[in-house]
Scaffold this motif. Structure first.
Motif, PDB file in Angstrom:
ATOM      1  N   LEU A  52       0.855  -1.186   0.000  1.00 24.47           N
ATOM      2  CA  LEU A  52       0.000   0.000   0.000  1.00 24.47           C
ATOM      3  C   LEU A  52       0.891   1.235   0.000  1.00 24.47           C
ATOM      4  O   LEU A  52       1.295   1.725   1.045  1.00 24.47           O
ATOM      5  CB  LEU A  52      -0.918  -0.004   1.231  1.00 24.47           C
ATOM      6  N   SER A  53       1.211   1.718  -1.205  1.00 25.51           N
ATOM      7  CA  SER A  53       2.104   2.872  -1.278  1.00 25.51           C
ATOM      8  C   SER A  53       1.387   4.118  -0.752  1.00 25.51           C
ATOM      9  O   SER A  53       2.002   4.967  -0.114  1.00 25.51           O
ATOM     10  CB  SER A  53       2.589   3.081  -2.717  1.00 25.51           C
ATOM     11  N   LYS A  54       0.067   4.216  -1.037  1.00 24.93           N
ATOM     12  CA  LYS A  54      -0.690   5.310  -0.394  1.00 24.93           C
ATOM     13  C   LYS A  54      -1.126   4.785   0.976  1.00 24.93           C
ATOM     14  O   LYS A  54      -2.255   4.335   1.178  1.00 24.93           O
ATOM     15  CB  LYS A  54      -1.859   5.813  -1.265  1.00 24.93           C
ATOM     16  N   GLY A  55      -0.189   4.845   1.894  1.00 25.47           N
ATOM     17  CA  GLY A  55      -0.345   4.202   3.199  1.00 25.47           C
ATOM     18  C   GLY A  55      -1.531   4.688   4.011  1.00 25.47           C
ATOM     19  O   GLY A  55      -1.983   4.012   4.942  1.00 25.47           O
ATOM     20  N   HIS A  56      -2.055   5.856   3.645  1.00 26.14           N
ATOM     21  CA  HIS A  56      -3.188   6.394   4.411  1.00 26.14           C
ATOM     22  C   HIS A  56      -4.494   5.676   4.074  1.00 26.14           C
ATOM     23  O   HIS A  56      -5.494   5.884   4.761  1.00 26.14           O
ATOM     24  CB  HIS A  56      -3.323   7.904   4.208  1.00 26.14           C
ATOM     25  N   ALA A  57      -4.475   4.820   3.033  1.00 23.20           N
ATOM     26  CA  ALA A  57      -5.677   4.024   2.756  1.00 23.20           C
ATOM     27  C   ALA A  57      -5.636   2.725   3.556  1.00 23.20           C
ATOM     28  O   ALA A  57      -5.975   1.648   3.073  1.00 23.20           O
ATOM     29  CB  ALA A  57      -5.806   3.750   1.260  1.00 23.20           C
ATOM     30  N   SER A  58      -5.219   2.849   4.804  1.00 21.97           N
ATOM     31  CA  SER A  58      -5.055   1.667   5.646  1.00 21.97           C
ATOM     32  C   SER A  58      -6.398   1.055   6.030  1.00 21.97           C
ATOM     33  O   SER A  58      -6.528  -0.166   6.125  1.00 21.97           O
ATOM     34  CB  SER A  58      -4.257   2.013   6.900  1.00 21.97           C
ATOM     35  N   ALA A  59      -7.405   1.895   6.242  1.00 25.50           N
ATOM     36  CA  ALA A  59      -8.692   1.371   6.712  1.00 25.50           C
ATOM     37  C   ALA A  59      -9.342   0.481   5.659  1.00 25.50           C
ATOM     38  O   ALA A  59      -9.802  -0.629   5.966  1.00 25.50           O
ATOM     39  CB  ALA A  59      -9.616   2.523   7.095  1.00 25.50           C
ATOM     40  N   VAL A  60      -9.340   0.935   4.408  1.00 21.57           N
ATOM     41  CA  VAL A  60      -9.970   0.122   3.358  1.00 21.57           C
ATOM     42  C   VAL A  60      -9.192  -1.181   3.152  1.00 21.57           C
ATOM     43  O   VAL A  60      -9.778  -2.223   2.836  1.00 21.57           O
ATOM     44  CB  VAL A  60     -10.138   0.938   2.045  1.00 21.57           C
ATOM     45  N   THR A  61      -7.904  -1.142   3.388  1.00 21.10           N
ATOM     46  CA  THR A  61      -7.097  -2.364   3.303  1.00 21.10           C
ATOM     47  C   THR A  61      -7.473  -3.312   4.437  1.00 21.10           C
ATOM     48  O   THR A  61      -7.716  -4.501   4.220  1.00 21.10           O
ATOM     49  CB  THR A  61      -5.592  -2.026   3.380  1.00 21.10           C
TER      50      THR A  61
END
Lengths: 318, 279
Positions: free
Chosen positions: B66-75
């Motif tokens: 997840l390079s856009k690490g701020h999309a952690s919740a959807v991951t």
């Protein structure tokens, strides 16, 4: 005691670059990552013998370190070669976030340590790296001072788990150790024993300290200990305490006085409540104009002349 | 558990969105960029990737970065959906002290995170190294999937890696760009425009697929059409998405890059999601 020849000229980058072939032969997981400086870093033989295991990402140090992190995530042991300033500053965040945070087996091999880049000037000097890399959790900081130690240090990197930064000078060094020398990460090497004072040094300053110690012995009969602190972090606390027993410590580092070996030593002295004479020699906290490294070492007072003078001043203080 | 049916995938994406909104009513999250990439992430995790939660070091797994690490919740919600942990765990632990889930993905506490990320421009070059490593290990079946933001394309390190991926023939690498046209400070076109991002990747030598990243049917088609992992050319999915997709007051609104909603808003959001997405 070994007879030292101060006219010898061994070049660590040649030795370490060439030795990568041995390291590669010992472990098939070893890979090399360059950023257009395989020639400068003298590892071309590895790239010729193991073309599949050699990557050259072009002039892109951030990518070089991140790419190496990716290789390490998959079980490889990347040796990343560049000039020290480009590794620890251009790719600083990659070293911290991609390598150290994940505690990966990446070996960051930085040549041109300290002012050894000489006439290339401040862009190619690295007088901040011990402070930068030393303050990154998991990262250890090593610096070889002689050909045998450099090889043994590289051998040790095969068995160590976690990220390693090795800074090495491009100035010529002399032979300090014999083949039976035992190298251990974190354990300082006593190059010469002594009771009247101690030099604590690493890399290029070891030969200068040794020369200064031998001169002092000859001139005024005082015996000076020379401690090769090849592991700057984690520093060998016992060796510092032993040095302090002499009552006179001179630290010599090819690094900004701030944040270098001197600071690592001083914190131990403070924490252990040890009172001793102490001088911290290294690069002043200012930029210097381009010049040959030996000239700068003399100017800044940490070549053999400067170290001799500093120690005698300390001894005379008592 | 893999979902192959498009209708079921749409339901799964709806479930992810509901979870995101619920979490957003408990904690501030990067809701805009979570919602824009929800459809792609749902297809990726619940259909496409070879990933077994009970054998997470399996050499033959697909890797995800997840390079856009701020999309952690959807991951995390997608990982919960395939059984890595429970969805309840995410609600309970998100942004708690030393909890497994937070604003950015962290491997120290969550082993399902292959690479800890957060700072932009890192995950992509790391993924390139992983893809090169797979080839070196002669693993010709696994792929490395890496999800990036569109704003993230401004990072120089991205372009260093764009060149390398082609040079090292990383056909096992699938880069996914969540092209939602907004970054933290506003419209990308008002900040530093990406211009024709598809052409840029194309001239660098990538296999470029550009499509509606909020259409499950299309997304699945493109995953189905991926060249084999042992091919020589890396693929980029330029996914045209809507930031805040599915919630009218959040859509294309930079205010919802990150934030928290009230209980009242949450109830409205759930109604709207059901109205918009129920099959």
């Amino acid at each position: 005691m070994k007879i030292f020849n101060f006219n010898e000229k061994y070049f660590l980058r040649n030795i370490m670059g060439a030795y990568m072939v041995n390291i590669g032969n010992q472990n098939e997981k070893v890979v090399v990552v360059n950023a257009d400086l395989s020639g400068t870093c003298r590892n071309k033989t590895f790239t010729e013998i193991f073309p599949e295991r050699a990557f050259n990402v072009g002039i892109a140090e951030q990518n070089m370190v991140s790419f190496a992190a990716g290789l390490a995530h998959e079980g490889f042991i990347p040796y990343v070669f560049s000039m020290a300033p480009f590794i620890c500053m251009r790719a600083c965040e990659q070293c911290r976030t991609d390598v150290a945070y994940a505690n990966l087996n990446v070996r960051l091999m930085g040549t041109y340590a300290g002012l050894s880049g000489g006439i290339s000037g401040a862009t190619h000097w690295s007088v901040e790296d011990c402070a930068i890399m030393g303050s990154i959790a998991n990262m250890i900081v090593l610096e070889p001072c002689d050909p045998i130690q450099a090889k043994k240090m590289m051998e040790a990197t095969l068995k160590y788990n976690g990220p390693i930064y090795i800074r090495s000078t491009v100035e010529p060094v002399i032979s300090i150790y014999n083949n039976d020398y035992e190298y251990k990460i974190g354990k300082a090497s006593i190059v010469k024993d002594g009771v009247d004072g101690a030099y604590i040094c690493s890399g290029i300053t070891v030969k200068y300290a040794l020369e200064a110690a031998l001169r002092i012995e000859k001139k005024i009969g005082k015996s000076i200990c020379v401690i090769d602190m090849h592991t700057i972090k984690p520093i060998d606390k016992e060796a510092v305490i032993k040095a302090a027993k002499t009552g006179n410590i001179v630290v010599a580092q090819d690094h900004n006085k701030i944040g270098g070996l001197g600071y690592y030593v001083a914190i131990i002295l403070a924490e252990e409540k040890i009172s001793t004479n102490f001088i911290n020699l290294g690069v002043e906290d200012k930029f210097e104009a381009m010049a040959h490294a030996p000239y700068l070492y003399n100017k800044l007072g940490y070549d053999a002349d400067g170290l001799e003078k500093a120690m005698i001043n300390l001894i005379n203080k008592n | 558990m893999t979902i192959v049916n498009v209708k079921e995938l749409k339901k799964a994406a709806l479930e992810i969105r509901k979870n995101l909104l619920k979490l957003c009513s408990i904690q501030s999250i990067h809701i805009g960029g979570d919602l824009s990439i929800t459809d792609v992430m749902t297809v990726l995790w619940q259909y496409q990737m070879n990933y077994n939660p009970s054998n997470i070091r399996d050499e033959n797994r697909d890797r995800f970065v997840l390079s856009k690490g701020h999309a952690s919740a959807v991951t995390s919600f997608n990982q919960a959906a395939i059984g890595c942990f429970s969805t309840e765990d995410v609600f309970k632990e998100y942004a708690t002290d030393e909890g497994r889930f937070s604003m950015h993905s962290c491997n120290l506490v969550n082993p399902y995170v292959e690479v800890s990320t957060g700072s932009l421009g890192h995950g992509f070059p790391v993924a390139c190294g992983m893809a090169a490593a797979l080839k070196l290990k002669k693993n010709f079946n696994s792929r490395v999937y890496v999800v990036m933001g569109d704003g993230e394309q401004s990072e120089g390190s991205i372009w260093e890696a764009v060149m390398n991926a082609v040079h090292y023939k990383l056909g096992n690498l699938v880069a996914i760009i969540d092209f939602n046209k907004l970054e933290a400070d506003g419209n990308i076109d008002d900040i530093t425009s990406l211009g024709n991002i598809a052409n840029k990747y194309r001239v660098f030598g990538w296999n470029v697929c550009e499509f509606d990243g909020n259409d499950i049917n299309t997304i699945k088609d493109y995953f189905d059409k991926l060249p084999p992992a042992n091919s020589d050319i890396p693929t980029v999915f330029i996914c045209h998405t809507i930031k805040g997709k599915g919630i009218s007051f959040m859509e294309n609104n930079v205010r919802w890059h990150a934030g928290k909603i009230t209980e009242e808003q949450y109830k409205e959001c759930i109604k709207e999601l059901e109205y918009n997405f129920s099959c």
